[in-house]
Design an enzyme around this catalytic site. Sequence first.
Site, PDB file in Angstrom:
ATOM      1  N   ALA A   1     -70.952  59.680  28.905  1.00  0.00           N
ATOM      2  CA  ALA A   1     -72.249  59.180  29.368  1.00  0.00           C
ATOM      3  C   ALA A   1     -72.688  59.954  30.605  1.00  0.00           C
ATOM      4  CB  ALA A   1     -72.148  57.690  29.685  1.00  0.00           C
TER       5      ALA A   1
ATOM      6  N   ARG B   1     -79.269  54.967  39.736  1.00  0.00           N
ATOM      7  CA  ARG B   1     -79.283  56.158  38.871  1.00  0.00           C
ATOM      8  C   ARG B   1     -80.231  55.925  37.705  1.00  0.00           C
ATOM      9  NH1 ARG B   1     -77.127  54.245  34.394  1.00  0.00           N
ATOM     10  NH2 ARG B   1     -75.274  52.918  34.436  1.00  0.00           N
TER      11      ARG B   1
ATOM     12  N   CYS C   1     -75.662  52.182  27.087  1.00  0.00           N
ATOM     13  CA  CYS C   1     -76.866  52.982  27.350  1.00  0.00           C
ATOM     14  C   CYS C   1     -78.106  52.368  26.703  1.00  0.00           C
ATOM     15  CB  CYS C   1     -76.684  54.423  26.895  1.00  0.00           C
ATOM     16  SG  CYS C   1     -75.260  55.215  27.677  1.00  0.00           S
TER      17      CYS C   1
ATOM     18  N   ILE D   1     -77.179  50.720  30.782  1.00  0.00           N
ATOM     19  CA  ILE D   1     -75.893  50.145  31.186  1.00  0.00           C
ATOM     20  C   ILE D   1     -74.731  50.988  30.668  1.00  0.00           C
ATOM     21  CG2 ILE D   1     -75.543  48.610  29.172  1.00  0.00           C
ATOM     22  CD1 ILE D   1     -74.711  46.456  31.392  1.00  0.00           C
TER      23      ILE D   1
ATOM     24  N   GLY E   1     -73.459  60.939  38.077  1.00  0.00           N
ATOM     25  CA  GLY E   1     -73.014  62.065  37.266  1.00  0.00           C
ATOM     26  C   GLY E   1     -72.616  61.686  35.857  1.00  0.00           C
ATOM     27  N   PHE E   2     -71.348  61.956  35.496  1.00  0.00           N
ATOM     28  CA  PHE E   2     -70.904  61.765  34.110  1.00  0.00           C
ATOM     29  C   PHE E   2     -69.634  60.921  34.058  1.00  0.00           C
ATOM     30  CE2 PHE E   2     -68.696  65.597  35.561  1.00  0.00           C
ATOM     31  CZ  PHE E   2     -67.389  65.357  35.153  1.00  0.00           C
TER      32      PHE E   2
ATOM     33  N   TYR F   1     -70.101  51.439  31.115  1.00  0.00           N
ATOM     34  CA  TYR F   1     -68.822  50.893  31.583  1.00  0.00           C
ATOM     35  C   TYR F   1     -68.009  52.005  32.215  1.00  0.00           C
ATOM     36  CZ  TYR F   1     -63.815  49.938  31.130  1.00  0.00           C
ATOM     37  OH  TYR F   1     -62.469  49.830  31.372  1.00  0.00           O
ATOM     38  N   HIS F   2     -67.324  51.688  33.320  1.00  0.00           N
ATOM     39  CA  HIS F   2     -66.323  52.580  33.911  1.00  0.00           C
ATOM     40  C   HIS F   2     -65.018  51.810  34.023  1.00  0.00           C
ATOM     41  CE1 HIS F   2     -69.437  55.402  34.827  1.00  0.00           C
ATOM     42  NE2 HIS F   2     -70.006  54.637  35.734  1.00  0.00           N
TER      43      HIS F   2
ATOM     44  N   GLY G   1     -75.711  59.887  33.878  1.00  0.00           N
ATOM     45  CA  GLY G   1     -76.785  59.212  34.594  1.00  0.00           C
ATOM     46  C   GLY G   1     -76.817  59.734  36.010  1.00  0.00           C
TER      47      GLY G   1
END
Length: 232
Positions: A160, A88, A191, A92, A173-174, A94-95, A162
């Site tokens: 975020a 994407r 980011c 960088i 996506g988001f 985080y999820h 991407g």
Amino acid sequence: MNKTIQLQDLGHKDYKATWDYQEQLFQNVLDIKIQNRREERQDQTPNYFLFVEHPHVYTLGKSGDLSNLLLSEKQLEAKGATFYKINRGGDITYHGPGQIVGYPILDLENFFTDIHKYLRLLEEAIILTLAEYNITGTRSEGETGVWLGVGTPFARKICALGVRASRWVTMHGFALNANADLGYFDNIIPCGIKGKAVTSLNVELGVEKVNEEEVKEKILKHFTQLFDCTVI
């Protein structure tokens, strides 16, 4: 043009497995488009919207800088987190648990052929959702995503973005921080933007936990209005 979107809520799902599934759907749409052009057909292309929550994971966009990850491989392991370099845009992020992640896999030729507009509408869906909680979300010039307090010393990112696009087909996506553990953002330069904080919906509302299902319903409502589409 097909303006129907198939909604799938994947629940709590491993990042790599979800990425593979995204790629499968993405390629399916691309294959139909390629076949249509090759054989002068007009088969409709499907559109998808995936909701998902991932275990702790850091992902780096194709143009991202690995030095924005502040953890070694051993430290990642100790935190129970994984890391992937992916295809994407963006740097960088985080999820993790408590974060609402949305992956629209759309053929934009069913809607409009403008990637900039697509990104702005994704942001707008989040901004309108936040407004329902009396939170003023805005854009920050030159930076994708949704922010609070832009132009003040307390600017902070709550969502975020991407994406990847090929032949007007989108993926990724988001990621909206609803009840996310913000401590995990301390291990990255989010980011790739130094000196900017992150926040979450529950922190801004001063509550222990927000209802994530309710938030998803609001996001979807605004998404369907902005994209003038039907969700099934």
